[in-house]
Design a protein around this motif. Structure first.
Motif, PDB file in Angstrom:
ATOM      1  N   CYS A   3      -7.888  -4.627  -9.184  1.00  0.00           N
ATOM      2  CA  CYS A   3      -7.425  -3.830  -8.048  1.00  0.00           C
ATOM      3  C   CYS A   3      -7.404  -2.375  -8.491  1.00  0.00           C
ATOM      4  O   CYS A   3      -6.413  -1.899  -9.055  1.00  0.00           O
TER       5      CYS A   3
ATOM      6  N   PRO B 102     -11.518  -7.211  -6.275  1.00  0.00           N
ATOM      7  CA  PRO B 102     -10.323  -7.014  -5.442  1.00  0.00           C
ATOM      8  C   PRO B 102     -10.364  -7.866  -4.180  1.00  0.00           C
ATOM      9  O   PRO B 102     -11.424  -8.276  -3.722  1.00  0.00           O
ATOM     10  N   LYS B 103      -9.193  -8.128  -3.636  1.00  0.00           N
ATOM     11  CA  LYS B 103      -9.078  -8.771  -2.325  1.00  0.00           C
ATOM     12  C   LYS B 103      -8.357  -7.792  -1.409  1.00  0.00           C
ATOM     13  O   LYS B 103      -7.153  -7.597  -1.516  1.00  0.00           O
ATOM     14  N   THR B 104      -9.099  -7.148  -0.529  1.00  0.00           N
ATOM     15  CA  THR B 104      -8.533  -6.118   0.341  1.00  0.00           C
ATOM     16  C   THR B 104      -7.865  -6.744   1.563  1.00  0.00           C
ATOM     17  O   THR B 104      -8.096  -7.910   1.888  1.00  0.00           O
TER      18      THR B 104
ATOM     19  N   PRO C 121       0.791  -1.233   0.000  1.00  0.00           N
ATOM     20  CA  PRO C 121       0.000   0.000   0.000  1.00  0.00           C
ATOM     21  C   PRO C 121       0.828   1.290   0.000  1.00  0.00           C
ATOM     22  O   PRO C 121       0.300   2.358  -0.324  1.00  0.00           O
TER      23      PRO C 121
ATOM     24  N   LYS D 156      -4.306   6.498   7.150  1.00  0.00           N
ATOM     25  CA  LYS D 156      -3.484   5.566   6.374  1.00  0.00           C
ATOM     26  C   LYS D 156      -2.003   5.723   6.723  1.00  0.00           C
ATOM     27  O   LYS D 156      -1.275   4.729   6.814  1.00  0.00           O
TER      28      LYS D 156
ATOM     29  N   ALA E 295     -14.994  -5.991   3.721  1.00  0.00           N
ATOM     30  CA  ALA E 295     -13.971  -5.096   3.171  1.00  0.00           C
ATOM     31  C   ALA E 295     -13.995  -3.765   3.893  1.00  0.00           C
ATOM     32  O   ALA E 295     -15.048  -3.128   4.002  1.00  0.00           O
TER      33      ALA E 295
ATOM     34  N   TYR F  57      -5.146  -5.202  10.335  1.00  0.00           N
ATOM     35  CA  TYR F  57      -6.167  -4.289   9.820  1.00  0.00           C
ATOM     36  C   TYR F  57      -7.330  -4.173  10.799  1.00  0.00           C
ATOM     37  O   TYR F  57      -7.793  -3.084  11.112  1.00  0.00           O
TER      38      TYR F  57
ATOM     39  N   GLN G 114     -18.123  -8.072   1.423  1.00  0.00           N
ATOM     40  CA  GLN G 114     -17.573  -7.372   0.263  1.00  0.00           C
ATOM     41  C   GLN G 114     -18.418  -7.605  -0.984  1.00  0.00           C
ATOM     42  O   GLN G 114     -18.615  -6.709  -1.783  1.00  0.00           O
TER      43      GLN G 114
ATOM     44  N   ALA H 267      -8.378   4.691   1.231  1.00  0.00           N
ATOM     45  CA  ALA H 267      -7.741   5.099  -0.023  1.00  0.00           C
ATOM     46  C   ALA H 267      -7.198   6.511   0.152  1.00  0.00           C
ATOM     47  O   ALA H 267      -7.963   7.470   0.289  1.00  0.00           O
TER      48      ALA H 267
ATOM     49  N   GLY I 239      -8.353   0.449  -6.478  1.00  0.00           N
ATOM     50  CA  GLY I 239      -8.042   1.449  -5.462  1.00  0.00           C
ATOM     51  C   GLY I 239      -6.697   2.113  -5.653  1.00  0.00           C
ATOM     52  O   GLY I 239      -6.602   3.347  -5.603  1.00  0.00           O
TER      53      GLY I 239
ATOM     54  N   CYS J 118     -11.536  -0.325   3.633  1.00  0.00           N
ATOM     55  CA  CYS J 118     -10.426   0.209   2.841  1.00  0.00           C
ATOM     56  C   CYS J 118     -10.225   1.687   3.130  1.00  0.00           C
ATOM     57  O   CYS J 118     -11.194   2.447   3.264  1.00  0.00           O
TER      58      CYS J 118
END
Length: 428
Positions: free
Chosen positions: A159, A317-319, A43, A388, A351, A408, A369, A355, A161, A353
């Protein structure tokens, strides 16, 4: 004694090894097979690409950590999994046998599917720290000689994001350097609409991201199929909702970053009943392959069907939060098998996230998700950027200690401002 092997030492593989430690018995041996000795925090790659981070700030040497944990680390990489024989051939020809295998390889980046795409062609990438370092050198050239920029994600990408993140991080850095007025920006995406994200949107991601694009004077093209890339020029076909050709674009650029489609890695691709046609691992509700019951998979390498039909292929996506749920369930299920019980744990596949957009950002929560959802929430604000940054520091510190915990979940639900935690947990 059981031989438990994890292939891959990215986010999913490293967390998998840590969580398995609590499940294996004293007599069992846990092995991780990786491509080299280093882990890097993916990330942070968009920050590396504009010089906000240096490579060594987001890299961790796994050799000492794994040794302290009593985990055997093999850094030769896997050449081929022989699932019927329960063994793995390494790149140096060595053979590793296993009783239980967890595939956590992540994807292979399919730059070759579009002529001229990728760091070996004419576009940049932030999928790997090597690519991000290469992208930084290209950005330095852009700063010296500003011109048009094209950012986005090609057909088959799953993906999205990081494409939005890098677009706005780059825009922020250009403003700081007072170069933004000399750099026209276009966002090109295979999504059917801005903010789809491979998830059919989350909350009002469509409205939030469209508003951000308008505010930052960024043009966009959706339902986009990139046909080829040449030096300084990208050919794009824009399709209608029914898949017909609407318009052809020839986009000039001085700098471009385009995320590629993913496919399964060569070590597993093409193994009948283990993988789908793209090489992703087929799993059941317990993260277990139905035909090879001693093989599990977690992370980006797992096969998940698209949300629904779209004019241009769009993956799911796989977060990080979702991956953690896969890892925890898999660790518990292998622990059960080691003790003569059947697997019972199932991942939540929720999910969450963050960003980052450089000076603001968008957060979203999807529970689960895959729609329909119990919670479908998104929000925008400066707090996302700072959250973040804080999470990066928290995560890397914990990883260096080899802490076996769901990073997370702990951070997002326990460490953020209480009001924001409530929003993330309840969607209110």
């Amino acid at each position: 004694m059981a031989e438990i092997v994890v292939i891959g030492a990215g986010l999913s593989g490293t967390l998998m090894a840590y969580e398995l430690l609590a499940q294996v018995r004293r007599e069992d041996r846990l092995t991780v097979i990786s491509e080299g000795p280093a882990y890097h925090f993916v990330p942070s790659n968009p920050w590396v690409a504009v010089g906000w981070r240096k490579r060594d700030e987001i890299e961790i040497d796994l050799v000492d950590i794994m040794k302290r944990k009593g985990i055997r680390l093999l850094t030769q990489g896997a050449r081929r999994v022989h699932a019927s024989d329960k063994r793995i051939e390494l790149n140096d020809g060595a053979i590793v046998d296993y009783d239980y295998l967890v595939i956590a390889t992540g994807p292979e980046l399919a730059f070759d599917e579009i002529p001229g795409l990728g760091p070996q062609g004419h576009t940049q990438s932030v999928c790997h720290v090597d690519h991000a370092a290469h992208a930084k050198a290209a950005f330095d050239k852009l700063a010296e000689n500003p011109g048009p920029v094209v950012i986005g994600a090609v057909q088959g990408a799953s993906c999205f994001g990081p494409a939005y993140e890098f677009l706005f991080i780059l825009e922020t850095e250009l403003r700081r350097r007072k170069l933004r007025d000399r750099v026209p920006m276009t966002f090109v995406t295979s999504e059917p609409y801005v903010g789809h994200l491979g998830l059919d949107g989350v909350g009002d991601t469509k409205g939030l991201l469209e508003s951000e694009l308008r505010e930052k004077h960024v043009k966009w093209i959706t339902n986009a199929r990139v046909t080829s890339v040449e030096a300084g020029r990208m050919m794009v076909e824009e399709l209608t909702e029914d898949g017909a050709l609407r318009k052809t674009h020839e986009l000039p650029f001085a700098y471009s970053m385009m995320l590629p489609a993913f496919r399964g890695v060569a070590a597993v691709r093409g193994i009948e009943k283990l993988t789908n046609p793209r090489g992703f691992i087929i799993v059941d509700k317990h993260q277990r392959n139905p035909d090879f019951p001693n093989v599990f998979a977690v992370g980006v390498c797992v096969a998940i069907p698209p949300i629904g039909p779209t004019p241009v292929p769009v993956g799911v996506p796989k977060t990080g939060f979702m991956i953690e749920s896969m890892v925890t369930a898999t660790a518990m299920n292998i622990g059960a098998l080691l003790r003569g019980r059947e697997p019972a744990a199932q991942p939540t596949w929720n999910a969450i996230c963050l960003a980052d957009f450089g000076d603001s950002g968008v957060a979203f929560l999807a529970q689960p998700q895959i729609p329909p959802r119990n919670v479908n929430w998104s929000s925008k604000g400066e707090w996302v950027h700072y959250a973040k940054v804080a999470f990066e520091k928290y995560f890397l510190r914990k990883m260096r200690r080899g802490a076996p915990e769901p990073f997370y979940e702990r951070f997002l639900l326990d460490r953020l401002n209480i009001a924001k935690v409530k929003e993330l947990r309840t969607g209110t």
